[in-house]
Design an enzyme around this catalytic site. Sequence first.
Site, short mmCIF file in Angstrom:
data_model
loop_
_atom_site.label_atom_id
_atom_site.label_comp_id
_atom_site.label_asym_id
_atom_site.label_seq_id
_atom_site.Cartn_x
_atom_site.Cartn_y
_atom_site.Cartn_z
N PHE A 129 0.88 -1.19 -0.04
CA PHE A 129 -0.37 0.18 -0.23
C PHE A 129 0.59 1.34 -0.23
O PHE A 129 1.51 1.11 1.04
CB PHE A 129 -1.09 -0.20 1.02
CG PHE A 129 -2.10 1.49 1.07
CD1 PHE A 129 -3.07 1.56 0.43
CD2 PHE A 129 -1.55 2.14 1.32
CE1 PHE A 129 -3.95 2.34 0.24
CE2 PHE A 129 -2.35 3.39 2.03
CZ PHE A 129 -3.72 3.43 1.03
N ASP A 216 8.97 2.81 1.49
CA ASP A 216 7.97 3.24 2.16
C ASP A 216 7.83 2.95 3.66
O ASP A 216 7.73 2.23 4.08
CB ASP A 216 7.05 3.24 1.41
CG ASP A 216 5.76 3.45 1.75
OD1 ASP A 216 5.63 3.89 3.12
OD2 ASP A 216 4.56 3.01 1.42
N LYS A 245 2.65 9.79 8.25
CA LYS A 245 1.91 9.06 9.48
C LYS A 245 2.30 9.40 10.72
O LYS A 245 1.66 10.37 11.35
CB LYS A 245 1.66 7.45 9.72
CG LYS A 245 0.43 7.34 8.35
CD LYS A 245 0.37 6.25 8.44
CE LYS A 245 -1.26 5.49 7.62
NZ LYS A 245 -0.19 5.05 6.80
#
Length: 393
Positions: A129, A216, A245
């Site tokens: 993702f 990532d 995040k």
Amino acid sequence: MANDTLMTTYARLPVRFVRGEGARLWDTEGREYLDALSGVAVCGLGHAHPAVAAALCAQAGTLIHTSNIYEIPLQEELAAHLLRLSGLERAFFCNSGCEANEAAIKLARLHGHKRGIKEPAIIVMEGSFHGRTLATLTATGNRKVQAGFEPLVKGFVRVPYNDLDALCTVAENSDNVVAVLVEPVQGEGGIRIPDADYLAGVRALCDKHQWLMMLDEVQTGMGRTGRWFACQHSNVQPDVMVLAKGLGNGMPIGVCLARGTAATTFEPGNHGSTFGGNPLACSAALAVISTTEKEALVARAAQLGQRMLDGFTQRLANTAGVVAIRGLGLMLAVELDRPCGELVKSALARGLLINVTADKVVRLLPPLILSDAQADRIVAEVSQSIVEFLAPK
Ligand SMILES: *Cc1c(COP(=O)(O)O)cnc(C)c1O
């Protein structure tokens, strides 16, 4: 709670939080919840952390935004900390995870063009993702994220995750690959933890074929896995790393870090962001880093994660229907043999916020500031919910 004002992008749970403190939240009815999700790995320091709140209040009363047309001292200060912690060399700031990946993808393509590769391709993984923009949903290895948004972006090659042979095969059959984009642990994909030598193997292949290794770390970064960055478990240094995040504890901020030639690939005019790295966002991230260091929260995440993993193993290892229990720091998963989305609701009814991803994986991403007692309560209640869910009806 009917709501026809918002686009129908989310199947929201019918609860409205109005206040938070540490790992706890309260809803409009005054009911208390324990947060084992942290807004999906965002609020690592918990809710309303005084250091973050103070930094934001002070900065909001001083200067919120200027523009990247001008020099921004707090951005340079934040970059210096991230480079010190990661060993990388330069930073580009944006506002989210997908934007950080978007920067990495553009960087890889430009890097390729500068090497004379006209149609540069980036290797991405099944089950990955990377976000919801057109390029990042194309990079994402989940058809559900892509369906309906074709035509997808060209220039991606997909291989299975945790499969070095598949990467070798791509290397043998293509001459236009410029980079590999991979999560050190797949988060949305179900807390998939690759073999211990996987990242080092990816690194070796990248070196051999002159590919940029792009990690990532949007979900794994900022201490969550028990190291500042998950790649540090493998002693691997990427060429490009993206974070978002946990970086601002809820203040939107993302970053693309790079070293070597990748650090100076972009030239003025190649990329940019209006809000990216503005003084307010940077003040939050600086408070996150100083608090994480002062309170030794990275080591604490490792310790808490082990405690919770041991707890789940003790309670659930012999439960029929539990397929796997795994974790790295405070990325924890209990995988079941059946879809278990309804567990989110039964946990909510117990006053506990959890998540289910990849249909069958109960995912926990609790804040790093959890007390031992809170960690134990999460383990006990999630285990109880799972046992009840799996019991023959
Ligand atoms: C959440 C996530 C993203 C996307 O971040 P946004 O801020 O929602 O754009 C990208 N990569 C990974 C690994 C993520 O977990």
